[in-house]
Design an enzyme around this catalytic site. Structure first.
Site, mmCIF file in Angstrom:
data_model
loop_
_atom_site.group_PDB
_atom_site.id
_atom_site.type_symbol
_atom_site.label_atom_id
_atom_site.label_comp_id
_atom_site.label_asym_id
_atom_site.label_seq_id
_atom_site.Cartn_x
_atom_site.Cartn_y
_atom_site.Cartn_z
ATOM 1 N N HIS A 77 0.506 -1.159 -0.261
ATOM 2 C CA HIS A 77 0.221 -0.007 0.052
ATOM 3 C C HIS A 77 0.698 1.130 0.164
ATOM 4 O O HIS A 77 1.850 1.150 0.602
ATOM 5 C CB HIS A 77 -0.943 0.040 1.125
ATOM 6 C CG HIS A 77 -2.274 -1.291 0.974
ATOM 7 N ND1 HIS A 77 -3.182 -1.115 -0.074
ATOM 8 C CD2 HIS A 77 -2.201 -2.329 2.152
ATOM 9 C CE1 HIS A 77 -3.539 -1.833 0.842
ATOM 10 N NE2 HIS A 77 -3.296 -2.709 1.428
ATOM 11 N N PHE A 267 -10.815 -8.302 12.955
ATOM 12 C CA PHE A 267 -11.026 -6.786 13.941
ATOM 13 C C PHE A 267 -13.022 -6.772 13.224
ATOM 14 O O PHE A 267 -12.792 -5.968 12.607
ATOM 15 C CB PHE A 267 -10.024 -5.632 12.921
ATOM 16 C CG PHE A 267 -8.916 -6.474 12.565
ATOM 17 C CD1 PHE A 267 -8.245 -6.375 11.638
ATOM 18 C CD2 PHE A 267 -8.056 -7.091 13.900
ATOM 19 C CE1 PHE A 267 -6.900 -7.385 11.607
ATOM 20 C CE2 PHE A 267 -6.903 -8.190 13.081
ATOM 21 C CZ PHE A 267 -6.270 -7.806 12.128
ATOM 22 N N ASP A 269 -15.008 -4.182 12.972
ATOM 23 C CA ASP A 269 -14.496 -2.191 12.216
ATOM 24 C C ASP A 269 -16.404 -2.435 11.823
ATOM 25 O O ASP A 269 -17.847 -2.905 12.105
ATOM 26 C CB ASP A 269 -14.023 -2.808 11.773
ATOM 27 C CG ASP A 269 -14.248 -2.965 9.881
ATOM 28 O OD1 ASP A 269 -14.144 -2.091 9.240
ATOM 29 O OD2 ASP A 269 -14.336 -4.257 10.148
ATOM 30 N N ASP A 338 -9.352 -10.861 6.947
ATOM 31 C CA ASP A 338 -9.688 -9.453 6.993
ATOM 32 C C ASP A 338 -9.559 -8.644 6.484
ATOM 33 O O ASP A 338 -10.111 -7.455 5.876
ATOM 34 C CB ASP A 338 -9.629 -9.501 8.176
ATOM 35 C CG ASP A 338 -9.500 -7.926 8.557
ATOM 36 O OD1 ASP A 338 -9.012 -6.668 8.000
ATOM 37 O OD2 ASP A 338 -11.130 -7.913 9.611
ATOM 38 N N ASP A 343 -10.161 -5.045 2.186
ATOM 39 C CA ASP A 343 -9.635 -4.367 1.118
ATOM 40 C C ASP A 343 -10.912 -4.149 -0.347
ATOM 41 O O ASP A 343 -11.074 -3.506 -1.250
ATOM 42 C CB ASP A 343 -7.692 -4.821 0.417
ATOM 43 C CG ASP A 343 -7.524 -4.030 1.405
ATOM 44 O OD1 ASP A 343 -6.227 -4.658 1.162
ATOM 45 O OD2 ASP A 343 -7.266 -3.405 1.930
HETATM 46 N N1 LIG Z 1 -11.266 -5.197 9.578
HETATM 47 C C1 LIG Z 1 -10.985 -4.432 9.620
HETATM 48 N N2 LIG Z 1 -10.579 -2.949 9.897
HETATM 49 C C2 LIG Z 1 -10.033 -1.663 9.041
HETATM 50 C C3 LIG Z 1 -9.026 -1.933 8.270
HETATM 51 C C4 LIG Z 1 -8.012 -1.076 7.835
HETATM 52 C C5 LIG Z 1 -7.416 -0.856 7.324
HETATM 53 N N3 LIG Z 1 -6.210 -1.738 7.262
HETATM 54 C C6 LIG Z 1 -5.109 -1.920 5.940
HETATM 55 C C7 LIG Z 1 -4.103 -2.747 5.986
HETATM 56 C C8 LIG Z 1 -4.194 -4.386 5.693
HETATM 57 C C9 LIG Z 1 -5.390 -3.868 4.744
HETATM 58 O O1 LIG Z 1 -4.623 -4.643 3.868
HETATM 59 C C10 LIG Z 1 -5.604 -2.459 4.806
HETATM 60 O O2 LIG Z 1 -5.174 -1.783 3.601
HETATM 61 C C11 LIG Z 1 -9.072 0.359 8.704
HETATM 62 N N4 LIG Z 1 -10.270 -0.623 9.361
HETATM 63 C C12 LIG Z 1 -10.574 -0.206 10.209
HETATM 64 O O3 LIG Z 1 -12.219 0.249 9.042
HETATM 65 C C13 LIG Z 1 -12.711 1.306 9.332
HETATM 66 C C14 LIG Z 1 -12.790 2.139 8.132
HETATM 67 O O4 LIG Z 1 -12.943 2.160 6.786
HETATM 68 P P1 LIG Z 1 -12.964 3.840 5.881
HETATM 69 O O5 LIG Z 1 -13.586 4.642 6.650
HETATM 70 O O6 LIG Z 1 -13.762 2.832 4.997
HETATM 71 O O7 LIG Z 1 -11.058 3.994 5.273
HETATM 72 C C15 LIG Z 1 -12.103 1.792 10.762
HETATM 73 O O8 LIG Z 1 -13.210 1.211 11.292
HETATM 74 C C16 LIG Z 1 -10.630 1.085 10.280
HETATM 75 O O9 LIG Z 1 -10.021 1.091 11.948
HETATM 76 C C17 LIG Z 1 -8.738 -3.616 8.202
HETATM 77 O O10 LIG Z 1 -7.532 -3.710 7.436
HETATM 78 N N5 LIG Z 1 -9.134 -5.051 8.723
#
Ligand SMILES: Nc1nc2c(c(CN[C@H]3C=C[C@H](O)[C@@H]3O)cn2[C@@H]2O[C@H](COP(=O)(O)O)[C@@H](O)[C@H]2O)c(=O)[nH]1
Length: 366
Positions: A77, A267, A269, A338, A343
């Site tokens: 990224h 996670f 979210d 996840d 992504d």
């Molecule tokens: N379950 C889960 N939640 C994640 C991520 C990530 C980013 N992780 C990066 C690292 C490796 C991956 O390849 C991703 O590129 C952010 N979030 C959560 O999402 C929300 C943001 O959403 P939006 O406002 O639409 O960008 C917010 O609660 C944030 O805490 C994840 O990976 N998994």
């Protein structure tokens, strides 16, 4: 006591062990999966569709294979830090300290957004871009001493760090300052202001590091009471994603080496539940579906919200088990599933292909 009489205390311990109640080898557990299953078993507003979950597992596995999804994907990224050193450890800590609640009620063109490297970043990427921009400007945003210095680090200076190219500021700005203050205080008091000392205290255990974050830092203690159960349900989203980001960034080595990394769950979210619902893996009761579809606020810690978050964790666990059942040699865990789901959801959003909105809860937990 004669030799052939067993020690009653030893017998009691043995009985506990046989009943699975005794963690003899003292290995730490986070309790997240246990809590998620408990909520799933007691849910009435959220249900899992096992056929859709099985189908999704096959689809996810084949697409992850095709895209060669691995820890290395994390560093691909553009905005994620690339150097494998202590500065990157500090970056990931402050990133996951503040990794919450970016969603906006405004139209796309008016929502909080950050301009950086000639691009407009929103959501999670607006956070990462803001931190990178602050470093470019010589602001010591990774330094716990700075977070505690009320002269230097305050609402005004943080508003500058997270300045928007629209007239909407970053959500929960004051809460983000509080998280920095608390984290700075705890790191100063217990870890000589060093995140690497915090990581080393876990002695290579992902579960122990998650538990330490939840114990030492209130702002990581993402646990909530459900249905009067004595023990709170532990979701620990930001504590877990911090460990997962370290593991992925460092490819399971150095500061990312954890012998029990597979104990980390999905996670909870607001994006992964959205794609699980889009895939039909989880479904909502009509009242909850009405709240989500209408974009109504769902209160943090409410029964509905906990069911939605916990059932998503349980669903990803079942997807993981299904993939491992069909492909025992697959290098897959809840983290990579996840990451892939998040992504994928973001790609659907960018392509304007969201078919149902994510739920709206405003909190520091995710
Ligand atoms: N379950 C889960 N939640 C994640 C991520 C990530 C980013 N992780 C990066 C690292 C490796 C991956 O390849 C991703 O590129 C952010 N979030 C959560 O999402 C929300 C943001 O959403 P939006 O406002 O639409 O960008 C917010 O609660 C944030 O805490 C994840 O990976 N998994």
């Amino acid at each position: 006591m004669s030799d052939d009489e067993a020690d009653p205390e030893l017998l009691a311990l043995l009985r506990q062990h046989l009943q699975g109640k005794l963690n003899i080898n003292d290995e730490p557990e986070t309790g997240v999966l246990e809590g998620a299953e408990y909520v799933y078993d007691n849910s009435i507003d959220v249900a899992l569709d096992m056929r859709a979950t099985k189908n999704a597992a096959a689809l996810i596995h084949s697409q992850m294979q095709e895209k060669e999804y691995s820890t290395g994907t994390w560093s691909e990224h553009e905005l994620h830090p690339k150097s494998k050193d202590e500065t990157t450890v500090a970056f990931i800590f402050v990133m996951d300290l503040l990794n919450f609640s970016f969603w906006s009620l405004r139209p796309e063109e008016d929502r909080f957004a950050v301009e950086y490297r000639d691009r407009r970043w929103t959501g999670y990427w607006s956070l990462v871009a803001s931190l990178q921009r602050a470093l470019d400007e010589g602001i010591p945003i990774l330094d716990p001493h700075y977070w505690q210095d009320e002269e230097e680090c305050n609402v005004e200076s943080l508003r500058h760090v997270f300045r928007s190219c629209t007239d909407e500021e970053i959500p929960l700005l004051e809460s983000r300052l509080s998280c920095l203050r608390e984290a700075g205080q705890v790191l100063y008091e217990k870890y000589s202001c060093s995140v690497t000392n915090l990581i080393s205290s876990a002695r290579g255990s992902a579960a122990r590091l998650v538990n330490t974050l939840a114990t030492d830092f209130l702002c990581f203690r993402d646990e909530h009471h459900f249905d009067g159960r004595r023990k709170p349900v532990r979701l620990l989203k930001r504590a877990q994603i911090f460990v997962a980001d370290l593991w992925a960034c460092f490819n399971g080595e150095s500061w990312g080496e954890f012998y029990d990394i597979d104990k980390i769950t999905m996670f909870a979210d607001y994006r992964v539940p959205q794609i699980l619902a889009t895939l039909g893996c989880i479904g909502y009761s009509p009242p909850l579906q009405a709240l989500v579809s209408s974009g109504s606020m769902i209160e943090s810690g409410s029964r509905s919200e906990l069911q939605l978050r916990a059932c998503s964790i349980w669903c990803v666990e079942l997807i993981r088990r299904e993939i491992k059942r069909e492909h025992p040699d697959a290098k897959v865990n809840a983290i990579l599933i996840d990451f892939f789901l998040y992504d994928t959801m973001k790609q659907l959003e960018e392509q304007g292909k969201e078919t149902m909105p994510h739920h709206r809860t405003r909190s520091i937990w995710y």
